[in-house]
Design a protein around this motif. Structure first.
Motif, PDB file in Angstrom:
ATOM      1  N   ASP A 195      -8.348 147.404 126.477  1.00  0.00           N
ATOM      2  CA  ASP A 195      -9.056 148.275 125.543  1.00  0.00           C
ATOM      3  C   ASP A 195      -9.561 149.515 126.271  1.00  0.00           C
ATOM      4  OD1 ASP A 195     -10.559 149.490 123.654  1.00  0.00           O
ATOM      5  OD2 ASP A 195     -11.978 147.855 123.339  1.00  0.00           O
ATOM      6  N   PRO A 196      -8.985 150.680 125.988  1.00  0.00           N
ATOM      7  CA  PRO A 196      -9.381 151.884 126.730  1.00  0.00           C
ATOM      8  C   PRO A 196     -10.855 152.255 126.549  1.00  0.00           C
ATOM      9  CG  PRO A 196      -7.942 152.460 124.883  1.00  0.00           C
ATOM     10  CD  PRO A 196      -7.937 150.964 125.003  1.00  0.00           C
ATOM     11  N   MET A 197     -11.428 151.908 125.395  1.00  0.00           N
ATOM     12  CA  MET A 197     -12.813 152.316 125.150  1.00  0.00           C
ATOM     13  C   MET A 197     -13.786 151.574 126.066  1.00  0.00           C
ATOM     14  SD  MET A 197     -13.926 154.752 123.493  1.00  0.00           S
ATOM     15  CE  MET A 197     -15.464 155.500 123.037  1.00  0.00           C
ATOM     16  N   THR A 198     -13.470 150.327 126.399  1.00  0.00           N
ATOM     17  CA  THR A 198     -14.361 149.589 127.304  1.00  0.00           C
ATOM     18  C   THR A 198     -14.061 149.907 128.772  1.00  0.00           C
ATOM     19  OG1 THR A 198     -12.873 147.682 127.244  1.00  0.00           O
ATOM     20  CG2 THR A 198     -14.703 147.667 125.689  1.00  0.00           C
ATOM     21  N   SER A 199     -12.930 150.571 129.032  1.00  0.00           N
ATOM     22  CA  SER A 199     -12.574 150.936 130.410  1.00  0.00           C
ATOM     23  C   SER A 199     -13.167 152.282 130.813  1.00  0.00           C
ATOM     24  CB  SER A 199     -11.053 151.020 130.563  1.00  0.00           C
ATOM     25  OG  SER A 199     -10.449 149.827 130.180  1.00  0.00           O
ATOM     26  N   LEU A 200     -13.560 153.087 129.829  1.00  0.00           N
ATOM     27  CA  LEU A 200     -14.066 154.434 130.117  1.00  0.00           C
ATOM     28  C   LEU A 200     -15.581 154.486 129.953  1.00  0.00           C
ATOM     29  CD1 LEU A 200     -11.314 156.399 128.169  1.00  0.00           C
ATOM     30  CD2 LEU A 200     -11.540 156.277 130.658  1.00  0.00           C
ATOM     31  N   ASP A 201     -16.237 155.261 130.808  1.00  0.00           N
ATOM     32  CA  ASP A 201     -17.680 155.444 130.726  1.00  0.00           C
ATOM     33  C   ASP A 201     -17.974 156.520 129.672  1.00  0.00           C
ATOM     34  OD1 ASP A 201     -20.349 156.218 131.079  1.00  0.00           O
ATOM     35  OD2 ASP A 201     -20.319 155.713 133.206  1.00  0.00           O
ATOM     36  N   PRO A 202     -18.661 156.158 128.576  1.00  0.00           N
ATOM     37  CA  PRO A 202     -18.883 157.136 127.501  1.00  0.00           C
ATOM     38  C   PRO A 202     -19.784 158.301 127.896  1.00  0.00           C
ATOM     39  CG  PRO A 202     -20.119 155.109 127.078  1.00  0.00           C
ATOM     40  CD  PRO A 202     -19.242 154.839 128.259  1.00  0.00           C
ATOM     41  N   THR A 203     -20.523 158.163 129.018  1.00  0.00           N
ATOM     42  CA  THR A 203     -21.475 159.212 129.420  1.00  0.00           C
ATOM     43  C   THR A 203     -20.881 160.201 130.419  1.00  0.00           C
ATOM     44  OG1 THR A 203     -22.362 157.962 131.306  1.00  0.00           O
ATOM     45  CG2 THR A 203     -23.357 157.533 129.145  1.00  0.00           C
ATOM     46  N   MET A 206      -5.199 148.836 137.951  1.00  0.00           N
ATOM     47  CA  MET A 206      -5.045 148.056 136.719  1.00  0.00           C
ATOM     48  C   MET A 206      -5.351 148.898 135.484  1.00  0.00           C
ATOM     49  SD  MET A 206      -6.495 144.223 136.214  1.00  0.00           S
ATOM     50  CE  MET A 206      -5.778 143.095 135.033  1.00  0.00           C
ATOM     51  N   ILE A 207      -4.516 148.746 134.468  1.00  0.00           N
ATOM     52  CA  ILE A 207      -4.784 149.337 133.155  1.00  0.00           C
ATOM     53  C   ILE A 207      -5.232 148.184 132.257  1.00  0.00           C
ATOM     54  CG2 ILE A 207      -3.806 150.566 131.179  1.00  0.00           C
ATOM     55  CD1 ILE A 207      -1.522 151.458 133.093  1.00  0.00           C
ATOM     56  N   PHE A 208      -6.442 148.296 131.724  1.00  0.00           N
ATOM     57  CA  PHE A 208      -6.976 147.203 130.913  1.00  0.00           C
ATOM     58  C   PHE A 208      -6.595 147.371 129.448  1.00  0.00           C
ATOM     59  CE2 PHE A 208      -9.617 147.239 134.703  1.00  0.00           C
ATOM     60  CZ  PHE A 208      -9.621 145.894 135.040  1.00  0.00           C
ATOM     61  N   ALA A 247      -5.659 155.056 136.541  1.00  0.00           N
ATOM     62  CA  ALA A 247      -4.988 154.011 137.328  1.00  0.00           C
ATOM     63  C   ALA A 247      -3.953 154.598 138.284  1.00  0.00           C
ATOM     64  CB  ALA A 247      -4.334 152.997 136.397  1.00  0.00           C
ATOM     65  N   LEU A 248      -3.303 155.694 137.871  1.00  0.00           N
ATOM     66  CA  LEU A 248      -2.189 156.229 138.660  1.00  0.00           C
ATOM     67  C   LEU A 248      -2.559 157.377 139.588  1.00  0.00           C
ATOM     68  CD1 LEU A 248       0.702 156.250 136.025  1.00  0.00           C
ATOM     69  CD2 LEU A 248       0.345 154.620 137.856  1.00  0.00           C
ATOM     70  N   VAL A 249      -3.803 157.866 139.501  1.00  0.00           N
ATOM     71  CA  VAL A 249      -4.146 159.108 140.198  1.00  0.00           C
ATOM     72  C   VAL A 249      -4.023 158.994 141.723  1.00  0.00           C
ATOM     73  CG1 VAL A 249      -6.659 158.780 140.374  1.00  0.00           C
ATOM     74  CG2 VAL A 249      -5.721 161.091 140.083  1.00  0.00           C
ATOM     75  N   CYS A 250      -4.202 157.796 142.258  1.00  0.00           N
ATOM     76  CA  CYS A 250      -4.053 157.605 143.713  1.00  0.00           C
ATOM     77  C   CYS A 250      -2.647 157.132 144.092  1.00  0.00           C
ATOM     78  CB  CYS A 250      -5.091 156.606 144.223  1.00  0.00           C
ATOM     79  SG  CYS A 250      -6.770 157.237 144.229  1.00  0.00           S
ATOM     80  N   VAL A 297       1.075 149.105 143.493  1.00  0.00           N
ATOM     81  CA  VAL A 297       1.212 148.097 142.436  1.00  0.00           C
ATOM     82  C   VAL A 297       0.322 148.500 141.261  1.00  0.00           C
ATOM     83  CG1 VAL A 297       0.892 145.670 141.794  1.00  0.00           C
ATOM     84  CG2 VAL A 297       1.666 146.251 144.104  1.00  0.00           C
ATOM     85  N   LEU A 298       0.901 148.510 140.066  1.00  0.00           N
ATOM     86  CA  LEU A 298       0.148 148.795 138.852  1.00  0.00           C
ATOM     87  C   LEU A 298       0.195 147.558 137.965  1.00  0.00           C
ATOM     88  CD1 LEU A 298      -1.308 150.884 137.010  1.00  0.00           C
ATOM     89  CD2 LEU A 298       0.933 151.400 136.047  1.00  0.00           C
ATOM     90  N   ILE A 299      -0.975 147.041 137.600  1.00  0.00           N
ATOM     91  CA  ILE A 299      -1.056 145.899 136.692  1.00  0.00           C
ATOM     92  C   ILE A 299      -1.443 146.430 135.319  1.00  0.00           C
ATOM     93  CG2 ILE A 299      -2.208 143.714 136.200  1.00  0.00           C
ATOM     94  CD1 ILE A 299      -2.826 143.606 139.272  1.00  0.00           C
ATOM     95  N   ALA A 300      -0.611 146.178 134.326  1.00  0.00           N
ATOM     96  CA  ALA A 300      -0.886 146.644 132.966  1.00  0.00           C
ATOM     97  C   ALA A 300      -1.168 145.428 132.088  1.00  0.00           C
ATOM     98  CB  ALA A 300       0.309 147.434 132.433  1.00  0.00           C
ATOM     99  N   ASP A 301      -2.439 145.244 131.732  1.00  0.00           N
ATOM    100  CA  ASP A 301      -2.857 144.058 130.975  1.00  0.00           C
ATOM    101  C   ASP A 301      -2.855 144.380 129.482  1.00  0.00           C
ATOM    102  OD1 ASP A 301      -3.888 141.769 129.972  1.00  0.00           O
ATOM    103  OD2 ASP A 301      -5.744 141.775 131.121  1.00  0.00           O
ATOM    104  N   GLU A 302      -1.767 144.064 128.805  1.00  0.00           N
ATOM    105  CA  GLU A 302      -1.592 144.339 127.383  1.00  0.00           C
ATOM    106  C   GLU A 302      -2.053 145.763 127.035  1.00  0.00           C
ATOM    107  OE1 GLU A 302      -1.423 141.512 124.650  1.00  0.00           O
ATOM    108  OE2 GLU A 302      -1.737 139.775 125.907  1.00  0.00           O
ATOM    109  N   PRO A 303      -1.495 146.781 127.677  1.00  0.00           N
ATOM    110  CA  PRO A 303      -2.029 148.131 127.537  1.00  0.00           C
ATOM    111  C   PRO A 303      -1.775 148.780 126.183  1.00  0.00           C
ATOM    112  CG  PRO A 303       0.005 148.201 128.796  1.00  0.00           C
ATOM    113  CD  PRO A 303      -0.300 146.753 128.549  1.00  0.00           C
ATOM    114  N   THR A 304      -0.948 148.153 125.345  1.00  0.00           N
ATOM    115  CA  THR A 304      -0.632 148.794 124.054  1.00  0.00           C
ATOM    116  C   THR A 304      -1.066 147.964 122.856  1.00  0.00           C
ATOM    117  OG1 THR A 304       1.581 147.791 124.080  1.00  0.00           O
ATOM    118  CG2 THR A 304       1.371 149.989 125.033  1.00  0.00           C
TER     119      THR A 304
END
Length: 349
Positions: A99-107, A95-97, A169-172, A176-183
């Motif tokens: 807001d990318p900032m909340t999907s990525l670990d800042p640390t 799944m691609i969520f 999301a695509l590395v594996c 099925v890829l779910i794109a939830d309002e990715p743009t």
């Protein structure tokens, strides 16, 4: 005949709240075939994200699936344990969520975040996983990937962060890829780049996409088929041409009428607000907002009426005894175009 990958049947999901049970998803059915893109469109709160989160086993704690099945190949996802879902998530269904900032670990360095699914699902060692992470960074268009693989999310722009989320999301190479309002969070230029990138990657890794959006303009260039959702139900579905040029449900008319086009500068908002799903209406949920509502719309829920082999709409306007109505001017224009397209196809055939 296309291979069917996902088959959702009669899905019903309630949310338990202090005020009572919110009937968020009400008898939703759809399918996804290999290599195709299905767009699910509708206003905010129509049930799009809840439906797709159920495919990933990511529903909130107060959500309960009260009916239906989600068949992935021949297995019902709803009957799987959390541990079994962890093996599917990211590997088979990703799944691609929004807001990318909340999907990525800042640390964590982005290389580590991309490599992690490969180490978990593909059992690769760190060196091989990082090598593949570098490859997918190149694939999604990150410039100077050898240097940037060691950087952190805050060092990237919004558009680049979304590319990284797509890479994770695509590395594996999920089926099925779910794109939830990715743009949604991106400006128009970057939005177009991301959509082009997703189409290009889809052809390269042969993934099937479920694309969620409230923006019908985005759907035109992305989808093969479209399902229109309103108040927790699918009210119309068909091929992208059928939904864009021969829509039948007044709600679909409203969505298309509120979309800017080259031929019309007048945008019309759909009046009113969606119904309260603590106590859903017994008839057509859109009736209170529709200028075309009849008495039966208030009293009885419409079934799906067949428009073509691939096109169905749940509106009493399609009943043989319903009065003939004239859709909005923009919709009439689209339907004329559709008739011309159909005529040209039959002449060529």
């Amino acid at each position: 005949m296309a291979e069917r990958i996902l088959d959702v049947k009669n899905l019903e999901i309630n949310f338990h709240t202090y005020a009572g049970d919110v009937k968020a998803i009400r008898d939703v059915s759809f399918h996804l075939d290999k290599g195709e893109t299905l767009a699910i469109v509708g206003e905010s709160g129509s049930g799009k994200s809840v439906t797709t989160k159920s495919l990933m086993g990511l529903l909130a704690n107060n959500a309960e699936v009260v009916g239906g099945s989600i068949m992935y190949h021949d297995q019902d996802i709803l009957k799987k344990s959390e541990k079994e879902m962890q093996n599917i998530r990211g590997k088979d269904i990703a799944m691609i969520f929004q807001d990318p900032m909340t999907s990525l670990d800042p640390t964590m360095k982005i290389g580590q975040q991309i490599a992690e699914p490969l180490m978990k699902h593909k059992k690769l060692d760190k060196k091989k996983a990082w090598a593949q992470a570098l490859d997918i960074l190149k694939l999604v268009g990150i410039v100077n990937p050898e240097k940037r693989i060691n950087e952190y999310p805050h060092q990237f722009s919004g558009g680049m962060r979304q590319r990284i989320v797509i890479a994770i999301a695509l590395v594996c190479y999920p089926e099925v890829l779910i794109a939830d309002e990715p743009t949604t969070a991106l400006d128009v230029t970057i939005q177009a780049q991301i959509l082009d990138l997703m189409k290009e990657l889809q052809s390269k890794i042969e993934t099937s996409i479920i694309f969620i959006t409230h923006d019908l303009g985005v759907v035109a260039g992305m989808a093969d088929r479209v399902a229109v959702m309103y108040a927790g139900k699918i009210v119309e579905y068909g091929t992208v041409d059928e939904i864009f040029y021969n829509p039948q449900h007044p709600y679909t008319w409203g969505l298309l009428n509120s979309m800017p086009t080259l031929s019309s500068t007048l945008l019309e908002a759909i009046p009113g607000t969606p119904p309260d799903l603590l106590d859903p209406p017994k008839g057509d949920a859109f009736a209170a907002r529709s200028a075309y509502a009849m008495k039966i719309d208030i009293e009885k829920e419409p079934p799906f009426f067949k428009v073509s082999d691939t096109h169905y709409a749940a509106t009493w306007l399609l009943h043989p005894d319903a009065p003939k109505v004239t859709p909005p001017t923009e919709i009439v224009r689209r339907q004329k175009l559709f008739a011309e397209m159909s005529t040209n196809k039959s002449v060529k055939a």
